[in-house]
Write a protein that holds these residues in place. Structure first.
Motif, PDB file in Angstrom:
ATOM      1  N   LYS A   1      -0.532  11.011  12.107  1.00  0.00           N
ATOM      2  CA  LYS A   1      -1.145  10.072  13.055  1.00  0.00           C
ATOM      3  C   LYS A   1      -1.611   8.803  12.348  1.00  0.00           C
ATOM      4  O   LYS A   1      -1.367   7.689  12.805  1.00  0.00           O
ATOM      5  CB  LYS A   1      -2.311  10.755  13.777  1.00  0.00           C
ATOM      6  CG  LYS A   1      -3.008   9.847  14.791  1.00  0.00           C
ATOM      7  CD  LYS A   1      -4.165  10.575  15.448  1.00  0.00           C
ATOM      8  CE  LYS A   1      -4.911   9.648  16.405  1.00  0.00           C
ATOM      9  NZ  LYS A   1      -6.067  10.332  17.042  1.00  0.00           N
ATOM     10  N   GLU A   2      -2.299   8.983  11.223  1.00  0.00           N
ATOM     11  CA  GLU A   2      -2.800   7.822  10.481  1.00  0.00           C
ATOM     12  C   GLU A   2      -1.642   6.984   9.915  1.00  0.00           C
ATOM     13  O   GLU A   2      -1.700   5.756   9.880  1.00  0.00           O
ATOM     14  CB  GLU A   2      -3.706   8.289   9.333  1.00  0.00           C
ATOM     15  CG  GLU A   2      -5.104   8.669   9.771  1.00  0.00           C
ATOM     16  CD  GLU A   2      -5.855   7.454  10.290  1.00  0.00           C
ATOM     17  OE1 GLU A   2      -5.833   6.396   9.631  1.00  0.00           O
ATOM     18  OE2 GLU A   2      -6.458   7.552  11.375  1.00  0.00           O
ATOM     19  N   TRP A   3      -0.586   7.658   9.458  1.00  0.00           N
ATOM     20  CA  TRP A   3       0.547   6.950   8.873  1.00  0.00           C
ATOM     21  C   TRP A   3       1.138   5.956   9.875  1.00  0.00           C
ATOM     22  O   TRP A   3       1.333   4.774   9.576  1.00  0.00           O
ATOM     23  CB  TRP A   3       1.591   7.956   8.416  1.00  0.00           C
ATOM     24  CG  TRP A   3       2.932   7.351   8.111  1.00  0.00           C
ATOM     25  CD1 TRP A   3       4.049   7.381   8.879  1.00  0.00           C
ATOM     26  CD2 TRP A   3       3.279   6.593   6.956  1.00  0.00           C
ATOM     27  NE1 TRP A   3       5.083   6.707   8.289  1.00  0.00           N
ATOM     28  CE2 TRP A   3       4.632   6.209   7.093  1.00  0.00           C
ATOM     29  CE3 TRP A   3       2.601   6.206   5.800  1.00  0.00           C
ATOM     30  CZ2 TRP A   3       5.302   5.462   6.148  1.00  0.00           C
ATOM     31  CZ3 TRP A   3       3.272   5.472   4.848  1.00  0.00           C
ATOM     32  CH2 TRP A   3       4.600   5.103   5.015  1.00  0.00           C
ATOM     33  N   PHE A   4       1.416   6.426  11.081  1.00  0.00           N
ATOM     34  CA  PHE A   4       2.030   5.543  12.073  1.00  0.00           C
ATOM     35  C   PHE A   4       1.050   4.468  12.540  1.00  0.00           C
ATOM     36  O   PHE A   4       1.465   3.352  12.886  1.00  0.00           O
ATOM     37  CB  PHE A   4       2.553   6.360  13.258  1.00  0.00           C
ATOM     38  CG  PHE A   4       3.833   7.074  12.960  1.00  0.00           C
ATOM     39  CD1 PHE A   4       5.030   6.369  12.869  1.00  0.00           C
ATOM     40  CD2 PHE A   4       3.845   8.437  12.722  1.00  0.00           C
ATOM     41  CE1 PHE A   4       6.215   7.020  12.569  1.00  0.00           C
ATOM     42  CE2 PHE A   4       5.032   9.092  12.425  1.00  0.00           C
ATOM     43  CZ  PHE A   4       6.213   8.393  12.345  1.00  0.00           C
ATOM     44  N   HIS A   5      -0.213   4.759  12.537  1.00  0.00           N
ATOM     45  CA  HIS A   5      -1.208   3.732  12.878  1.00  0.00           C
ATOM     46  C   HIS A   5      -1.204   2.614  11.842  1.00  0.00           C
ATOM     47  O   HIS A   5      -1.204   1.424  12.197  1.00  0.00           O
ATOM     48  CB  HIS A   5      -2.603   4.369  12.964  1.00  0.00           C
ATOM     49  CG  HIS A   5      -3.697   3.355  12.986  1.00  0.00           C
ATOM     50  ND1 HIS A   5      -3.941   2.510  14.053  1.00  0.00           N
ATOM     51  CD2 HIS A   5      -4.617   3.016  12.031  1.00  0.00           C
ATOM     52  CE1 HIS A   5      -4.958   1.718  13.779  1.00  0.00           C
ATOM     53  NE2 HIS A   5      -5.389   2.000  12.559  1.00  0.00           N
TER      54      HIS A   5
ATOM     55  N   LEU B   1       0.839  -1.193   0.000  1.00  0.00           N
ATOM     56  CA  LEU B   1       0.000   0.000   0.000  1.00  0.00           C
ATOM     57  C   LEU B   1       0.873   1.241   0.000  1.00  0.00           C
ATOM     58  O   LEU B   1       1.796   1.371   0.807  1.00  0.00           O
ATOM     59  CB  LEU B   1      -0.905   0.008   1.247  1.00  0.00           C
ATOM     60  CG  LEU B   1      -1.798   1.240   1.430  1.00  0.00           C
ATOM     61  CD1 LEU B   1      -2.881   1.267   0.359  1.00  0.00           C
ATOM     62  CD2 LEU B   1      -2.411   1.260   2.824  1.00  0.00           C
ATOM     63  N   SER B   2       0.607   2.139  -0.939  1.00  0.00           N
ATOM     64  CA  SER B   2       1.237   3.446  -0.941  1.00  0.00           C
ATOM     65  C   SER B   2       0.185   4.453  -0.520  1.00  0.00           C
ATOM     66  O   SER B   2      -0.860   4.577  -1.167  1.00  0.00           O
ATOM     67  CB  SER B   2       1.787   3.797  -2.332  1.00  0.00           C
ATOM     68  OG  SER B   2       2.324   5.098  -2.340  1.00  0.00           O
TER      69      SER B   2
ATOM     70  N   LYS C   1       1.202   1.668   9.885  1.00  0.00           N
ATOM     71  CA  LYS C   1       2.451   0.903   9.909  1.00  0.00           C
ATOM     72  C   LYS C   1       2.390  -0.258  10.892  1.00  0.00           C
ATOM     73  O   LYS C   1       3.118  -1.247  10.741  1.00  0.00           O
ATOM     74  CB  LYS C   1       3.629   1.819  10.270  1.00  0.00           C
ATOM     75  CG  LYS C   1       3.957   2.868   9.226  1.00  0.00           C
ATOM     76  CD  LYS C   1       4.603   2.269   7.999  1.00  0.00           C
ATOM     77  CE  LYS C   1       6.047   1.911   8.241  1.00  0.00           C
ATOM     78  NZ  LYS C   1       6.714   1.430   7.003  1.00  0.00           N
ATOM     79  N   THR C   2       1.543  -0.144  11.898  1.00  0.00           N
ATOM     80  CA  THR C   2       1.453  -1.202  12.918  1.00  0.00           C
ATOM     81  C   THR C   2       0.125  -1.945  12.892  1.00  0.00           C
ATOM     82  O   THR C   2      -0.095  -2.833  13.711  1.00  0.00           O
ATOM     83  CB  THR C   2       1.656  -0.595  14.319  1.00  0.00           C
ATOM     84  OG1 THR C   2       0.663   0.411  14.561  1.00  0.00           O
ATOM     85  CG2 THR C   2       3.042   0.032  14.445  1.00  0.00           C
ATOM     86  N   ALA C   3      -0.742  -1.591  11.957  1.00  0.00           N
ATOM     87  CA  ALA C   3      -2.088  -2.181  11.946  1.00  0.00           C
ATOM     88  C   ALA C   3      -2.113  -3.588  11.378  1.00  0.00           C
ATOM     89  O   ALA C   3      -3.033  -4.362  11.647  1.00  0.00           O
ATOM     90  CB  ALA C   3      -3.043  -1.281  11.156  1.00  0.00           C
ATOM     91  N   SER C   4      -1.105  -3.948  10.555  1.00  0.00           N
ATOM     92  CA  SER C   4      -1.094  -5.274   9.947  1.00  0.00           C
ATOM     93  C   SER C   4       0.321  -5.586   9.482  1.00  0.00           C
ATOM     94  O   SER C   4       1.240  -4.779   9.653  1.00  0.00           O
ATOM     95  CB  SER C   4      -2.058  -5.339   8.757  1.00  0.00           C
ATOM     96  OG  SER C   4      -1.510  -4.666   7.636  1.00  0.00           O
ATOM     97  N   ASN C   5       0.482  -6.754   8.873  1.00  0.00           N
ATOM     98  CA  ASN C   5       1.786  -7.143   8.321  1.00  0.00           C
ATOM     99  C   ASN C   5       1.949  -6.737   6.861  1.00  0.00           C
ATOM    100  O   ASN C   5       2.962  -7.071   6.240  1.00  0.00           O
ATOM    101  CB  ASN C   5       1.971  -8.662   8.447  1.00  0.00           C
ATOM    102  CG  ASN C   5       2.127  -9.097   9.891  1.00  0.00           C
ATOM    103  OD1 ASN C   5       2.747  -8.402  10.691  1.00  0.00           O
ATOM    104  ND2 ASN C   5       1.538 -10.245  10.239  1.00  0.00           N
ATOM    105  N   VAL C   6       0.979  -6.041   6.304  1.00  0.00           N
ATOM    106  CA  VAL C   6       1.074  -5.568   4.922  1.00  0.00           C
ATOM    107  C   VAL C   6       2.019  -4.363   4.880  1.00  0.00           C
ATOM    108  O   VAL C   6       1.859  -3.422   5.665  1.00  0.00           O
ATOM    109  CB  VAL C   6      -0.310  -5.176   4.380  1.00  0.00           C
ATOM    110  CG1 VAL C   6      -0.187  -4.588   2.968  1.00  0.00           C
ATOM    111  CG2 VAL C   6      -1.239  -6.371   4.384  1.00  0.00           C
ATOM    112  N   PRO C   7       3.028  -4.374   4.002  1.00  0.00           N
ATOM    113  CA  PRO C   7       3.955  -3.239   3.944  1.00  0.00           C
ATOM    114  C   PRO C   7       3.259  -1.963   3.468  1.00  0.00           C
ATOM    115  O   PRO C   7       2.493  -1.979   2.508  1.00  0.00           O
ATOM    116  CB  PRO C   7       5.034  -3.699   2.958  1.00  0.00           C
ATOM    117  CG  PRO C   7       4.382  -4.773   2.143  1.00  0.00           C
ATOM    118  CD  PRO C   7       3.396  -5.439   3.041  1.00  0.00           C
ATOM    119  N   VAL C   8       3.556  -0.865   4.162  1.00  0.00           N
ATOM    120  CA  VAL C   8       2.953   0.435   3.857  1.00  0.00           C
ATOM    121  C   VAL C   8       4.063   1.417   3.525  1.00  0.00           C
ATOM    122  O   VAL C   8       5.045   1.539   4.265  1.00  0.00           O
ATOM    123  CB  VAL C   8       2.119   0.953   5.047  1.00  0.00           C
ATOM    124  CG1 VAL C   8       1.526   2.319   4.725  1.00  0.00           C
ATOM    125  CG2 VAL C   8       1.008  -0.041   5.401  1.00  0.00           C
TER     126      VAL C   8
END
Length: 336
Positions: free
Chosen positions: A66-70, A59-60, A72-79
């Motif tokens: 705030k949303e960006w850092f959320h 995901l790009s 990054k830790t919400a799943s194992n999908v690379p952001v």
């Protein structure tokens, strides 16, 4: 364009189901918390899709801090925050996949010479230094001229052929740190001094090696990583490499990335010529890095490589390997 975040999961599955699709990149721009919750649900769904279809999804996203850092830790999908970066990473991932599934790698496993499991270092075997040097030579890497000898008389004969001054080294593979064990004598000028050095060193297995002119000293290393397979390390060499901790690492295969590895270290400017010194022969060093990568690709039983130092001469004059240690998985595999 479709901007309905609730539809992203269905679109992702349709794309992944296509045989011609190797991976998917989603691009999203948003700022509201409501859209953030939808993206989080999408990422959770994507985790399951990746497991089902065995294809990568990234995901790009452009959003607030705030949303960006959320995310990054919400799943194992690379952001990521840059589409070009996503595509570069997927390209590298695909290259690594091709290497991991290459016929040469598979044949290594089939012959019993596959990469070792974690914790198998005790079952490895250090190659004799002469065998290690010959293996490097086979792959086109320049090594300092040497001869294996067993006593003072043989050492003197070898030194006369190589030309004084020479270095004398213990050749027993189990003596890993030869300098600390008084197993290295440098700049031996003649027959009498060499015979005396052999007598003082003891043992019965030596390398007599031609002394090399000074230059820039760098280190090359390689090891098997459980997750990534063989990786190559590059840094400034000599006795200070452990203290400096200035290194660059790449996953094999390494091709054009060799140049970037050299530029990446903080001490790279030294190789450009410092305080009037001539620049180092970077091209020759890049060739050695690529040759080491090929050696690792074609010899999957190798567990560790330590080449320290490589002496790099001024531009146009090449480089030379002075010392090497190679450890292999002690199976039935033979070197290519």
């Amino acid at each position: 364009d479709v901007y309905d975040l609730n539809e992203y999961s269905r679109i992702a599955e349709l794309a992944l189901a296509e045989q011609a699709v190797d991976g998917v990149v989603f691009v999203a721009t948003y700022s509201s918390e409501t859209d953030g919750d939808k993206i989080t649900r999408f990422l959770k769904n994507v985790e399951n899709l990746v497991a089902t279809y065995g294809k990568p999804v990234a995901l790009s996203v452009a959003t607030n801090r705030k949303e960006w850092f959320h995310l990054k830790t919400a799943s194992n999908v690379p952001v990521f925050h840059d589409v070009d970066h996503v595509l570069h990473v997927l390209r590298r991932s695909y290259d690594h996949y091709l290497f991991r599934t290459s016929p040469r790698r598979q044949s290594g496993w089939a012959s019993g010479g596959g990469y070792p499991e974690e914790g198998m270092a005790e079952g490895g075997r250090l190659l004799h230094p002469a065998e290690s040097f010959r293996l490097l030579e086979k792959y086109g890497m320049p090594v300092a001229p040497f001869a294996r000898t067993g006593n003072g008389e043989e050492s003197v004969r070898a030194a006369r052929e190589l030309g004084y001054p020479v270095a004398l080294k213990m050749a027993a593979p189990e003596v890993v740190h030869k300098t600390e064990n008084r197993g290295v004598r440098l700049n031996i000028p003649g027959d009498d001094e060499l015979e005396r050095a052999v007598a003082e060193m003891g043992g019965g297995d030596y390398l007599v090696q031609a002394m090399c002119p000074p230059g820039y000293e760098v280190i090359l290393g390689a090891r098997f990583d459980r997750e990534f397979g063989p990786v190559i390390l590059f840094g400034l060499g000599g006795t200070f490499v452990e203290a400096m901790k200035d290194t660059a690492i790449r996953v094999v295969p390494v091709g054009t990335e060799a140049s970037a590895m050299i530029r990446e270290i903080r001490g790279s400017a030294i190789l450009d010529g410092f305080r009037g010194a001539p620049p180092a022969d970077r091209g020759a060093l890049e060739d050695v890095i690529r040759s080491l990568s090929r050696l690792l690709e074609e010899n999957p039983s190798i567990m560790n490589v330590d080449i320290n130092p490589v002496i790099v001469f001024e531009e146009g004059n090449g480089c030379v390997i002075v010392d090497v240690k190679i450890e292999k998985n002690d199976g039935n595999a033979t070197f290519s």
